[in-house]
Design an enzyme around this catalytic site. Structure first.
Site, mmCIF file in Angstrom:
data_model
loop_
_atom_site.group_PDB
_atom_site.id
_atom_site.type_symbol
_atom_site.label_atom_id
_atom_site.label_comp_id
_atom_site.label_asym_id
_atom_site.label_seq_id
_atom_site.Cartn_x
_atom_site.Cartn_y
_atom_site.Cartn_z
ATOM 1 N N PRO A 62 0.827 -1.209 0.000
ATOM 2 C CA PRO A 62 0.000 0.000 0.000
ATOM 3 C C PRO A 62 0.859 1.256 0.000
ATOM 4 C CG PRO A 62 -0.855 -1.588 1.556
ATOM 5 C CD PRO A 62 0.447 -2.147 1.063
ATOM 6 N N CYS A 63 0.431 2.259 -0.769
ATOM 7 C CA CYS A 63 1.294 3.407 -1.042
ATOM 8 C C CYS A 63 1.222 4.507 0.011
ATOM 9 C CB CYS A 63 0.945 4.004 -2.405
ATOM 10 S SG CYS A 63 -0.697 4.788 -2.450
ATOM 11 N N GLN A 64 0.237 4.458 0.922
ATOM 12 C CA GLN A 64 0.027 5.598 1.813
ATOM 13 C C GLN A 64 1.268 5.964 2.632
ATOM 14 O OE1 GLN A 64 -1.912 2.944 1.519
ATOM 15 N NE2 GLN A 64 -4.089 3.450 1.668
#
Length: 419
Positions: free
Chosen positions: A119-121
């Site tokens: 996940p990029c967050q």
């Protein structure tokens, strides 16, 4: 090349990266994803591919038309296909179970490739700007460590690791770059890595979206990066929407719609169209008066100056979002005369893009199907919710988080060439 090359998709999301590799001729062994709705989307997609390969696509058509429930639809599909989607969060506690399931699916075969990106967050610039701790200490920063565990166990020839531009500058609490740590860990596990920044509009995708694409190869070779072939289709946004029924805010349906005739080339070349499967999820969310007023301001600004609206420039009475530092362009124009749009992002479900139609002034949020086309998902791709009842929010989130399918396809095509 004889047998199909096999791949495993980690942190698979709704399958944008995977779909590109499938279209290029790779065979998915398993998808691992923690989000339950996205896993239903993956199961439905794998079911479609399996049914199509068996010459039974009519069951998928019945499902999209509402003639079959999701349970009855899945009953027509191989249990192995449904079981290839593993709904688990990757972590120390779950690795043994995930490995066991993948081993069963492989059944002694060699795994050729691992794809996917955490996940990029935790790495994104926006994520860091919004978080009081700048994402330092967030466990998602270290998911690449588990990625290396899969490399260690299955020893594929290559892996493809995708993430946001913020990965290039993200650092841990001691100021050490995460990217350098990743490269070092992958090398310790026997893989050299190379990376490029790929911008989707250079590969036929009609939106601007940059991604860091890391490719690893087992061994000590260098200079192996499979740079995709660029493609400039020279079409505007209107062409990719022109056959969809015109809608006003709140109009449309989640089920099948009748599309208009299409005489262009992009939808065919990009492998969007499927004349045999209904087009679904063309439904615009209703807009309140405040949204519509903001849309009118933004559209007038675009039409008069070809300029984007800065959220902070709105009258005070219209600025209800607390966060005004990031996502200043939360109300984005998808104009028909643009060569490409702004990035379609996950928060579209709340913030909304809007579409300017050349014939009727459609000041409304775009539909999931329009967002899916901007992400180059084929029209026969269906986005699920947890309950099985169609929901725009679930669809938008999955579409926004995905790697554009056409970009993935371009990467996969080039990887097959260098294999």
């Amino acid at each position: 090349m004889g047998k199909k090359l096999t791949f495993l998709d980690l942190f698979a999301g709704a399958g944008g990266l995977s779909e590109g590799f499938i279209k290029a001729g790779f065979e998915p062994v398993a998808h691992v994803e923690s989000d339950t709705a996205a896993c239903y989307t993956l199961r439905t997609r794998m079911s479609y591919h399996w049914l199509a390969s068996c010459g039974k696509p009519e069951f998928y058509v019945k499902y999209l038309k509402g003639d079959l429930s999701r349970t009855d639809f899945y009953a027509e599909v191989s249990e192995k296909v449904l079981g290839s989607v593993i709904n688990e969060e990757i972590g120390t506690a779950t690795l043994p179970k995930i490995f066991h399931l993948i081993d069963e699916l492989l059944d002694g075969r060699q795994l050729d490739l691992i794809i996917g990106g955490p996940p990029c967050q935790a790495y994104s610039l926006v994520g860091r700007s919004r978080d009081k701790n700048k994402m330092i200490g967030d466990k998602r920063n270290y998911l690449y460590v588990y990625y290396a565990e899969f490399l260690k166990r299955y020893r594929p020839k290559y892996f493809v690791f995708e993430n946001v531009m913020g990965l290039l500058s993200a650092k841990d609490k001691d100021g050490n770059p995460y990217l350098a740590a990743m490269i070092d860990l992958f090398r310790k596990n026997g893989y050299e890595t190379e990376y490029e920044i790929l911008s989707s509009e250079e590969y036929g995708v009609l939106q601007s979206r940059k991604r860091v694409i890391i490719v690893g190869k087992r061994g000590k070779d260098t200079g192996f990066y499979p740079v995709p072939d660029k493609w400039n289709p020279e079409v505007n946004v209107q062409e990719i929407f022109c056959d969809l029924p015109a809608l006003k805010a709140g109009e449309g349906v989640s089920g099948p719609v009748q599309v208009n005739p299409y005489n262009g080339k992009w939808q065919v070349t990009a492998d969007i169209r499927n004349e045999n499967i209904p087009v679904t999820l063309h439904q615009a969310r209703p807009n309140n008066e405040q949204d519509l007023e903001i849309y009118r301001i933004a559209v007038e600004l675009w039409n008069s100056k070809k300029a984007r609206l800065n959220y902070n420039a709105l009258p005070s009475r219209l600025k209800t979002h607390k966060n005004r530092e990031s996502f200043k362009d939360r109300f984005k124009v998808v104009a028909s005369d643009l060569a490409y749009s702004h990035t379609v992002v996950a928060h579209i479900a709340k913030d909304g893009h809007y579409y300017i139609h050349p014939d009727i002034n459609q000041n409304r949020s775009i539909t999931p199907r329009e967002a899916a086309r901007l992400q180059t998902f084929p029209d026969d791709y269906y986005f699920e919710s947890i309950s099985g009842v169609p929901a725009r929010t679930y669809a938008f989130r999955q579409i926004g988080n995905a790697v554009p399918v056409l970009l993935a396809r371009k990467i996969a095509d080039k990887m097959k060439e260098v294999w």
